[in-house]
Motif scaffolding. Structure first.
Motif, PDB file in Angstrom:
ATOM      1  N   THR A 102      13.774 -47.929  35.547  1.00 38.77           N
ATOM      2  CA  THR A 102      12.722 -48.442  35.269  1.00 38.77           C
ATOM      3  C   THR A 102      12.070 -49.975  34.619  1.00 38.77           C
ATOM      4  O   THR A 102      11.287 -50.321  35.059  1.00 38.77           O
ATOM      5  CB  THR A 102      11.713 -47.201  34.458  1.00 38.77           C
ATOM      6  OG1 THR A 102      12.150 -47.574  33.620  1.00 38.77           O
ATOM      7  CG2 THR A 102      11.281 -45.878  34.998  1.00 38.77           C
ATOM      8  N   HIS A 143      13.464 -52.236  36.619  1.00 41.91           N
ATOM      9  CA  HIS A 143      13.878 -53.600  37.305  1.00 41.91           C
ATOM     10  C   HIS A 143      13.693 -54.927  37.431  1.00 41.91           C
ATOM     11  O   HIS A 143      14.290 -55.555  38.325  1.00 41.91           O
ATOM     12  CB  HIS A 143      12.938 -52.665  38.876  1.00 41.91           C
ATOM     13  CG  HIS A 143      11.894 -53.024  39.079  1.00 41.91           C
ATOM     14  ND1 HIS A 143      10.871 -52.176  38.431  1.00 41.91           N
ATOM     15  CD2 HIS A 143      11.356 -54.085  38.944  1.00 41.91           C
ATOM     16  CE1 HIS A 143       9.631 -52.475  38.897  1.00 41.91           C
ATOM     17  NE2 HIS A 143       9.217 -53.531  39.064  1.00 41.91           N
ATOM     18  N   LYS A 144      13.370 -55.354  36.544  1.00 42.02           N
ATOM     19  CA  LYS A 144      13.243 -56.936  36.721  1.00 42.02           C
ATOM     20  C   LYS A 144      14.552 -57.014  36.114  1.00 42.02           C
ATOM     21  O   LYS A 144      14.985 -58.602  35.955  1.00 42.02           O
ATOM     22  CB  LYS A 144      11.797 -57.224  36.206  1.00 42.02           C
ATOM     23  CG  LYS A 144      10.384 -57.072  36.295  1.00 42.02           C
ATOM     24  CD  LYS A 144       9.456 -58.032  35.681  1.00 42.02           C
ATOM     25  CE  LYS A 144       8.565 -57.729  36.371  1.00 42.02           C
ATOM     26  NZ  LYS A 144       8.513 -57.186  37.901  1.00 42.02           N
ATOM     27  N   GLN A 196      12.239 -57.256  43.908  1.00 45.09           N
ATOM     28  CA  GLN A 196      10.880 -57.359  44.040  1.00 45.09           C
ATOM     29  C   GLN A 196      11.007 -59.639  44.976  1.00 45.09           C
ATOM     30  O   GLN A 196      11.553 -59.647  44.408  1.00 45.09           O
ATOM     31  CB  GLN A 196       9.664 -57.237  43.420  1.00 45.09           C
ATOM     32  CG  GLN A 196       9.171 -56.188  43.381  1.00 45.09           C
ATOM     33  CD  GLN A 196       8.431 -55.407  42.108  1.00 45.09           C
ATOM     34  OE1 GLN A 196       8.844 -56.178  40.697  1.00 45.09           O
ATOM     35  NE2 GLN A 196       7.686 -54.600  42.568  1.00 45.09           N
ATOM     36  N   HIS A 242      11.528 -56.038  49.091  1.00 44.86           N
ATOM     37  CA  HIS A 242      11.584 -54.394  48.809  1.00 44.86           C
ATOM     38  C   HIS A 242       9.756 -53.788  49.191  1.00 44.86           C
ATOM     39  O   HIS A 242      10.357 -52.941  50.426  1.00 44.86           O
ATOM     40  CB  HIS A 242      12.052 -54.131  47.215  1.00 44.86           C
ATOM     41  CG  HIS A 242      11.868 -52.781  47.049  1.00 44.86           C
ATOM     42  ND1 HIS A 242      10.573 -52.698  46.444  1.00 44.86           N
ATOM     43  CD2 HIS A 242      12.664 -51.422  47.335  1.00 44.86           C
ATOM     44  CE1 HIS A 242      10.187 -50.662  46.671  1.00 44.86           C
ATOM     45  NE2 HIS A 242      12.226 -50.733  46.999  1.00 44.86           N
ATOM     46  N   ASP A 243       8.605 -54.166  48.828  1.00 44.26           N
ATOM     47  CA  ASP A 243       7.893 -53.732  48.406  1.00 44.26           C
ATOM     48  C   ASP A 243       7.305 -53.502  49.485  1.00 44.26           C
ATOM     49  O   ASP A 243       6.811 -52.411  50.347  1.00 44.26           O
ATOM     50  CB  ASP A 243       6.948 -54.219  47.705  1.00 44.26           C
ATOM     51  CG  ASP A 243       7.544 -54.406  46.222  1.00 44.26           C
ATOM     52  OD1 ASP A 243       8.628 -53.703  45.734  1.00 44.26           O
ATOM     53  OD2 ASP A 243       5.759 -54.221  45.171  1.00 44.26           O
ATOM     54  N   ARG A 249       9.608 -50.743  52.474  1.00 45.86           N
ATOM     55  CA  ARG A 249       9.414 -50.221  51.959  1.00 45.86           C
ATOM     56  C   ARG A 249       6.888 -49.226  52.534  1.00 45.86           C
ATOM     57  O   ARG A 249       7.024 -48.148  52.675  1.00 45.86           O
ATOM     58  CB  ARG A 249       9.373 -49.894  50.107  1.00 45.86           C
ATOM     59  CG  ARG A 249       8.752 -48.131  49.938  1.00 45.86           C
ATOM     60  CD  ARG A 249       9.659 -48.327  48.425  1.00 45.86           C
ATOM     61  NE  ARG A 249       8.758 -46.963  47.880  1.00 45.86           N
ATOM     62  CZ  ARG A 249       9.748 -46.077  47.708  1.00 45.86           C
ATOM     63  NH1 ARG A 249      10.741 -45.918  46.863  1.00 45.86           N
ATOM     64  NH2 ARG A 249       8.825 -44.540  47.042  1.00 45.86           N
ATOM     65  N   LYS A 250       6.611 -50.207  52.212  1.00 44.37           N
ATOM     66  CA  LYS A 250       5.318 -50.164  52.495  1.00 44.37           C
ATOM     67  C   LYS A 250       4.576 -49.638  53.478  1.00 44.37           C
ATOM     68  O   LYS A 250       4.580 -49.508  53.937  1.00 44.37           O
ATOM     69  CB  LYS A 250       4.594 -51.078  51.765  1.00 44.37           C
ATOM     70  CG  LYS A 250       3.707 -50.833  50.105  1.00 44.37           C
ATOM     71  CD  LYS A 250       3.348 -51.971  49.640  1.00 44.37           C
ATOM     72  CE  LYS A 250       2.975 -51.755  47.753  1.00 44.37           C
ATOM     73  NZ  LYS A 250       2.250 -52.970  47.610  1.00 44.37           N
ATOM     74  N   GLY A 276       4.889 -39.491  54.899  1.00 43.30           N
ATOM     75  CA  GLY A 276       3.306 -39.517  53.683  1.00 43.30           C
ATOM     76  C   GLY A 276       2.781 -38.194  54.178  1.00 43.30           C
ATOM     77  O   GLY A 276       3.413 -37.671  55.186  1.00 43.30           O
ATOM     78  N   PHE A 327      13.253 -43.101  39.649  1.00 44.36           N
ATOM     79  CA  PHE A 327      12.485 -43.423  39.305  1.00 44.36           C
ATOM     80  C   PHE A 327      12.200 -44.869  39.449  1.00 44.36           C
ATOM     81  O   PHE A 327      13.238 -45.444  39.345  1.00 44.36           O
ATOM     82  CB  PHE A 327      12.163 -42.522  38.159  1.00 44.36           C
ATOM     83  CG  PHE A 327      11.940 -41.784  37.953  1.00 44.36           C
ATOM     84  CD1 PHE A 327      10.568 -41.216  38.256  1.00 44.36           C
ATOM     85  CD2 PHE A 327      12.992 -40.844  36.511  1.00 44.36           C
ATOM     86  CE1 PHE A 327      10.539 -39.514  38.368  1.00 44.36           C
ATOM     87  CE2 PHE A 327      12.680 -38.949  37.156  1.00 44.36           C
ATOM     88  CZ  PHE A 327      11.917 -38.412  37.400  1.00 44.36           C
ATOM     89  N   GLY A 328      10.864 -45.477  39.749  1.00 39.59           N
ATOM     90  CA  GLY A 328      10.329 -46.545  38.893  1.00 39.59           C
ATOM     91  C   GLY A 328       9.832 -46.880  40.872  1.00 39.59           C
ATOM     92  O   GLY A 328      10.344 -45.917  41.746  1.00 39.59           O
ATOM     93  N   ILE A 329      10.467 -48.640  41.423  1.00 37.64           N
ATOM     94  CA  ILE A 329       9.891 -48.852  42.868  1.00 37.64           C
ATOM     95  C   ILE A 329      11.435 -47.627  43.856  1.00 37.64           C
ATOM     96  O   ILE A 329      10.594 -48.117  44.485  1.00 37.64           O
ATOM     97  CB  ILE A 329       9.979 -50.461  42.281  1.00 37.64           C
ATOM     98  CG1 ILE A 329      10.867 -50.850  42.616  1.00 37.64           C
ATOM     99  CG2 ILE A 329       8.535 -50.833  41.258  1.00 37.64           C
ATOM    100  CD1 ILE A 329      11.184 -52.532  42.578  1.00 37.64           C
ATOM    101  N   ARG A 352      12.188 -44.834  43.548  1.00 37.26           N
ATOM    102  CA  ARG A 352      12.167 -43.337  43.583  1.00 37.26           C
ATOM    103  C   ARG A 352      12.243 -43.384  45.052  1.00 37.26           C
ATOM    104  O   ARG A 352      11.888 -43.895  45.846  1.00 37.26           O
ATOM    105  CB  ARG A 352      10.944 -43.363  43.458  1.00 37.26           C
ATOM    106  CG  ARG A 352      10.980 -42.036  43.133  1.00 37.26           C
ATOM    107  CD  ARG A 352       9.591 -41.270  42.712  1.00 37.26           C
ATOM    108  NE  ARG A 352       9.454 -40.180  42.283  1.00 37.26           N
ATOM    109  CZ  ARG A 352       9.542 -38.764  41.965  1.00 37.26           C
ATOM    110  NH1 ARG A 352      10.782 -39.112  41.019  1.00 37.26           N
ATOM    111  NH2 ARG A 352       9.089 -38.046  42.020  1.00 37.26           N
ATOM    112  N   ASN A 388      11.073 -38.395  49.530  1.00 41.56           N
ATOM    113  CA  ASN A 388      10.989 -37.150  48.512  1.00 41.56           C
ATOM    114  C   ASN A 388      10.724 -35.611  49.449  1.00 41.56           C
ATOM    115  O   ASN A 388      10.688 -34.593  49.538  1.00 41.56           O
ATOM    116  CB  ASN A 388      11.361 -37.596  46.966  1.00 41.56           C
ATOM    117  CG  ASN A 388       9.806 -37.837  46.960  1.00 41.56           C
ATOM    118  OD1 ASN A 388       9.114 -38.031  47.808  1.00 41.56           O
ATOM    119  ND2 ASN A 388       8.720 -37.777  45.531  1.00 41.56           N
TER     120      ASN A 388
END
Lengths: 107, 420
Positions: free
Chosen positions: B69, B71-72, B107, B110-111, B114-115, B122, B362-364, B366, B370
């Motif tokens: 969690t 990631h920074k 980041q 990544h974001d 991923r988005k 989904g 867990f975290g960004i 994850r 799943n």
């Protein structure tokens, strides 16, 4: 005790009285309410306790506060301005009567 | 290679001689007692030298959560060595051939990717995919031999997950086993028996790039497709991505959607055979599939670890980790942490809170797929239990030699119908 109403994606309502100081994810899991997974146990690390705060309550509950919550919410499905992560909302007496709805896709 | 490493008794070695990256420990199923010792005696453990250089092993559930969690501080960036042990071997030594993928990005890049990818797996899309997955499952099961031994891995686990991948990419059905092949070679090095040389590996991956580039071109400018290629080709955030990045992300989703679910489909058969009372519980109450599925994902832990690189000095579990250090989160160990999970080595189909496991991370970072993994496992077992009283293991499993993929190449089984 504070009364919270959870509405599942299919419309099923669950009214529960929960301890102040707990959070909206833990309260749902403890009461066996489907539609909230809480996979990470409240670490703001999985976004499986995503819920929508009813419009009338949004000013009381507020928007996602921390950067971590905003990051994790960003990866959840079907996010709207009413979205919060349940584990990040601590229950207090001012929330008595709060209504939240649960998204499609959580178990 | 130090011969002493793959010994079966972890207590016969001094702590600092323990090297959890040794793939022989995993292939010979010796690894769990090692982790049990590390969790007790050295939960944040340093290995000064390995085939992958020095690294820290994080073995307790809560310490793993703390790294995952943060990631920074703990980077996944490919330029720093990526997200798995040996990543450098695949992507940095071969400098001219790098395939950037969002699992190995920090980041903000990544974001963005991923988005763009996540709607494909989904809830809405999965609803559309469920009937197709079920139809595939039924078709496969109804063509399996009954009453005679066969390899469950290839006949069922690989076939189902490959068909699901083909659905996800809207990939030509008759070519679907190419997806399995590309997944296998992408995580293999020369000498593993899967690829001959770096050159042949690269040539095959270029073929993959060519194949997917063609699908990309065909689908560009045709909005509305709910497959992953169409989504990447039409989303404003991703439609201009480079060919290498497109290849990297496609590969990530092939590997992510292939080995993991495949091996949990196999592992769940093995787990039920090793715990016959639990199999009986599940037979009697199919409502337990809901908790059985996450329990199988915990028990198998299809990806044993993820790696990070510390960006600054940080304390973890009483140890001083320095900027630049490699930190390996052993999900396999955290999922057996007796401090957090009751009777962790037992497979319990009606376990309380079975979803509190580390297998998806867990975290960004994850696992983005799943829900698709859980969907396949649920549908598979609904259909298996409908038809067969038992998928009976009739020989020893053959495990993959890997410190990341907890997998099987063979599991001999025999199907026992309800009326037998």
């Amino acid at each position: 005790m504070t009364r919270i109403t959870y509405i599942e994606h299919d419309g099923t309502r669950h009214e529960v009285d929960v301890e102040d100081g707990t959070n909206l994810m833990a309260a749902a899991v403890d009461n066996g309410i489907p539609g909230i997974d809480g996979d990470c146990g409240g670490n703001c690390a999985c976004a499986t306790c995503h819920l929508y705060v009813a419009d009338a309550w949004r000013s009381v509950i507020g928007e996602a506060g921390s950067e971590t919550e905003r990051d994790m919410l960003g990866f959840a499905d079907g996010v709207t301005p009413a979205s919060r992560l349940g584990c990040q909302v601590t229950v207090t007496p001012v929330m008595d009567g709060l209504v939240v709805t649960l998204p499609l896709g959580q178990h | 290679m130090n011969v002493a490493r793959a010994v079966s008794d972890p207590y016969s070695l001094p702590l600092d001689a323990i090297d959890m990256s040794d793939p022989d420990l995993f292939q010979h199923d010796l690894v769990l007692p090692y982790f049990e010792r590390l969790r007790a005696e050295a939960p944040v453990h340093f290995t000064p030298g390995s085939d992958y250089g020095p690294f820290w092993s994080v073995t307790r559930y809560h310490d793993i959560m703390a790294v995952d969690t943060n990631h920074k501080v703990f980077s996944s960036d490919h330029a720093r060595g990526g997200h798995i042990l040996g990543y450098e071997m695949f992507f940095i030594e071969e400098e001219a051939f790098q395939l950037p993928m969002f699992i190995a990005m920090d980041q903000p890049r990544h974001d963005v990717t991923r988005k763009a990818v996540s709607p494909a797996v989904g809830a809405e899309n999965l609803r559309k995919m469920e009937s197709e997955i079920r139809a595939n499952c039924v078709d496969i099961l109804d063509h399996l031999p009954v009453g005679e031994a066969f390899n469950w891995v290839d006949a069922f686990s690989v076939e189902l997950t490959t068909r699901t991948l083909a659905t996800l990419f809207d990939f030509p059905f008759e070519d679907r086993r190419m997806l399995t092949r590309w997944s296998d070679i992408s995580v293999s090095v020369p000498g593993s028996g899967i690829v001959e040389s770096w050159e042949s590996r690269r040539a095959e991956l270029e073929d993959m790039g060519e194949y997917f580039s063609r699908l990309w071109r065909e689908r560009t400018g045709k909005p509305g497709g709910y497959d992953l290629v169409s989504m990447l080709a039409s989303a404003p955030e991703t439609r201009d991505m480079s060919r290498a990045e497109f290849m990297g992300n496609v590969l990530l989703l092939i590997v992510g959607g292939n080995d993991t679910t495949r091996n949990t489909l196999t592992g769940s058969v093995l787990a039920l055979n090793q715990h016959p009372d639990e199999y009986e519980k599940l037979r009697r109450d199919r409502g337990l599939i809901a908790s059985f599925v996450p329990e199988a994902i915990r028990w198998q832990t299809p990806l044993a670890h993820m790696k990070r690189t510390a960006l600054e000095d940080v304390e973890l579990g009483g140890q001083r980790i320095q900027a630049g250090d490699k930190v390996v989160m052993w999900y396999l160990s955290g999922n057996r942490d007796e401090r957090v999970i009751e009777r962790p080595n037992d497979f319990i189909v009606d376990r309380e809170r079975p979803r509190n496991h580390l297998s998806f991370g867990f975290g960004i970072h994850r696992c983005v797929g799943n829900r698709l993994a859980e969907l396949q496992l649920r549908v598979a077992w609904e259909e298996i239990l409908e038809r067969f009283r038992m998928v009976e293991v009739v020989g020893d499993p053959v495990r993959v030699r890997s410190n990341i993929i907890m997998g099987y190449s063979e599991l001999p089984v025999r199907l026992v119908p309800w009326n037998a």
